[in-house]
Design an enzyme around this catalytic site. Structure first.
Site, PDB file in Angstrom:
ATOM      1  N   GLU A 264       0.835  -1.198   0.000  1.00 20.35           N
ATOM      2  CA  GLU A 264       0.000   0.000   0.000  1.00 20.35           C
ATOM      3  C   GLU A 264       0.875   1.256   0.000  1.00 20.35           C
ATOM      4  O   GLU A 264       1.855   1.333   0.733  1.00 20.35           O
ATOM      5  CB  GLU A 264      -0.897  -0.004   1.251  1.00 20.35           C
ATOM      6  N   LYS A 340      -9.763   2.229  -3.140  1.00 18.67           N
ATOM      7  CA  LYS A 340     -10.172   1.675  -1.849  1.00 18.67           C
ATOM      8  C   LYS A 340     -11.581   2.125  -1.497  1.00 18.67           C
ATOM      9  O   LYS A 340     -11.880   3.306  -1.437  1.00 18.67           O
ATOM     10  CB  LYS A 340      -9.178   2.123  -0.779  1.00 18.67           C
ATOM     11  N   CYS A 392      -5.276  -2.159   2.459  1.00 17.94           N
ATOM     12  CA  CYS A 392      -5.192  -1.877   3.893  1.00 17.94           C
ATOM     13  C   CYS A 392      -6.149  -2.780   4.666  1.00 17.94           C
ATOM     14  O   CYS A 392      -6.163  -3.981   4.467  1.00 17.94           O
ATOM     15  CB  CYS A 392      -5.453  -0.397   4.139  1.00 17.94           C
TER      16      CYS A 392
END
Length: 482
Positions: A264, A340, A392
């Site tokens: 990430e 995301k 994440c």
């Protein structure tokens, strides 16, 4: 009252020791089966007000011990989480107290606890750390049944054991063989039903065959162990060259790698924006360096990156995964993007800036960097194998990987950076959740993280291999695909 506080505090301690932490690095799964027994035992004999105060006490201290690493990152955020858990448990303990007066209360109580775990995973404040089922992440015969029950089914079983134990012990003024025998005869059918359910669940996990796999993909996972608190173009250039060097090391060890995964925000400056826009020369050169490197290799690449999109409403910034498919020739338009969907509350996303401007401004002043939530699930393909890229802590929520599986994903490729926590416990608590996502969906997961836990998880929820935390390295593995 002193004894009641001691019982509750012992419950708090057993709960925190069930999960990876300071004292037990990987946690101890058996403590999860014991941790709620003192609480269930005490709650029946409390008044509603006492149950409420007990829940405040239990929720605050159990999550303070569990999420101690969050205080290092952001004291206000950690305090908000612990206070929220305190209030939730205060209400929950009142419900458990009210239910304890009924016959078969253990069934209603364990159902209430499980429903609570599910509800607190939803919405802006969704938080799944401390889900009791995650404590079993190393016990393969329990984990592998998660495709039937989900992690909440595992939690229910543990809650049921604790609630029944509390129900069984309640009313015993003296614990001796004679009293236990008398109580057992009184509740023998209850005991047989609860024990049978647990035994059947365990036996099913033990005798189930492994998930059959007919294909595989050679994956290289890069763990750079960079410092997330350092910034500036010189640091970004240094980190990028380090990632390239580690990737070259991977190719020197194995020329048949199909997919390379960087963590990430492995590259911080927006690759697409700065490649197109040359106003910042050094960021432009860094973007060109990354793009040309990926184009030069006979391999597919995934990297975490910032991504900005200009629309009629202005510029939207995303925390993204960029996919460079094998054969990529340097055309920026060919880069595939996943934004995301579920952002970290307060530090990545705060939708109440108009209603609570003071809170919003305070968060910005204290270093929060806000993104726009993505709205779509993206499926990528490498060598005929479809995969998706939860970013994440998205793999701590059952709903997101489930959507990815339903959209056609055959493998989860998680990109994470938990290095800000400076805590192996934080990283292992994240890993515990990831294990269940593979087992629930019966697909493997690979995790490329900045500092840990970089690993490969098979479709039955077993960690096949992992790199040492807080070290740099390359993990190459031929991942079996169902």
């Amino acid at each position: 009252m002193k004894n009641k506080i001691l019982f509750l505090f012992s419950s708090v301690i057993f709960f925190s020791l069930s999960f990876p932490g300071l004292l037990i690095s990987k946690g101890f799964f058996l403590f999860a089966w014991l941790c709620y027994i003192p609480a269930f035992y005490v709650l029946k004999n409390l008044k509603a007000k006492e149950a409420f105060l007990s829940g405040l006490f239990w929720g605050f201290f159990s999550y303070s011990f569990l999420c101690f690493w969050l205080y290092k990152y952001d004291f206000a955020c950690a305090l908000a989480v612990c206070l929220a858990m305190s209030v939730f448990h205060a209400l929950l303990f009142m419900i458990i107290n009210a239910l304890s007066k009924y016959r078969f209360s253990y069934l209603f109580q364990s159902s209430a606890f499980t429903l609570f775990e599910y509800l607190r995973s939803l919405g802006f404040l969704g938080f799944t750390y401390g889900t009791l089922g995650y404590s079993q992440y190393e016990i393969s015969f329990i984990v592998r049944n998660a495709d039937i029950t989900g992690v909440y089914g595992v939690s229910f079983l543990i809650f049921l054991f604790s609630a029944f134990a509390g129900y069984f012990l309640n009313g015993l003024e003296v614990i001796n063989v004679q009293e236990l025998k008398k109580k057992f005869l009184e509740l023998k059918y209850d005991f047989i039903c609860v024990a049978s359910l647990i035994i059947i669940f365990f036996a099913a996990g033990i005798i189930r065959p492994d998930t059959p796999c007919a294909r595989s993909i050679e994956v290289a996972l890069i763990q750079s162990n960079s410092d997330p608190w350092k910034d500036g173009i010189e640091q970004y250039e240094k980190e990028t060259e380090h990632l390239i060097a580690l990737t070259d090391e991977a190719f020197s060890r194995d020329e048949n790698i199909n997919l390379v995964v960087w963590p990430e925000t492995a590259v911080v400056p927006d690759i697409i924006y700065h490649y197109r826009n040359g106003t910042d020369r050094r960021r432009h050169e860094l973007a060109r360096r990354v793009v040309s490197y990926f184009a030069s290799k006979n391999c597919s690449f995934v990297t975490g990156n910032n991504y900005s999109k200009v629309s009629a409403g202005g510029v939207k910034s995303y925390n993204s995964a960029l996919y460079f498919e094998n054969g990529f020739n340097g055309r920026i338009e060919d880069i595939k993007i996943y934004n995301k969907n579920h952002l970290v509350p307060f530090s990545e996303y705060f939708p109440f800036d108009k209603i609570l401007p003071t809170v919003y401004n305070s968060l910005v002043e204290n270093g929060s960097h806000f993104w726009t939530p993505g709205e779509r699930i993206e499926i990528f393909e490498c060598g005929g194998i479809k995969f998706s890229t939860p970013v994440c802590f998205e793999d701590t929520f059952p709903q997101i990987p489930s959507k990815m599986k339903l959209a056609g994903s055959e493998m989860l490729v998680n990109l994470s950076n938990d290095s800000w926590s400076h805590s192996e416990a934080c990283q292992r608590q994240h890993l515990a959740a990831a294990v269940f996502r593979s087992a629930e969906n019966r697909i493997p997961s690979v995790r490329s993280t900045c500092s840990g836990q970089t690993c490969v998880i098979d479709a039955d929820g077993r960690v096949l291999c992992e790199l040492e935390p807080f070290s740099e390295g390359v993990l190459i593995f031929n991942v079996p695909i169902r």
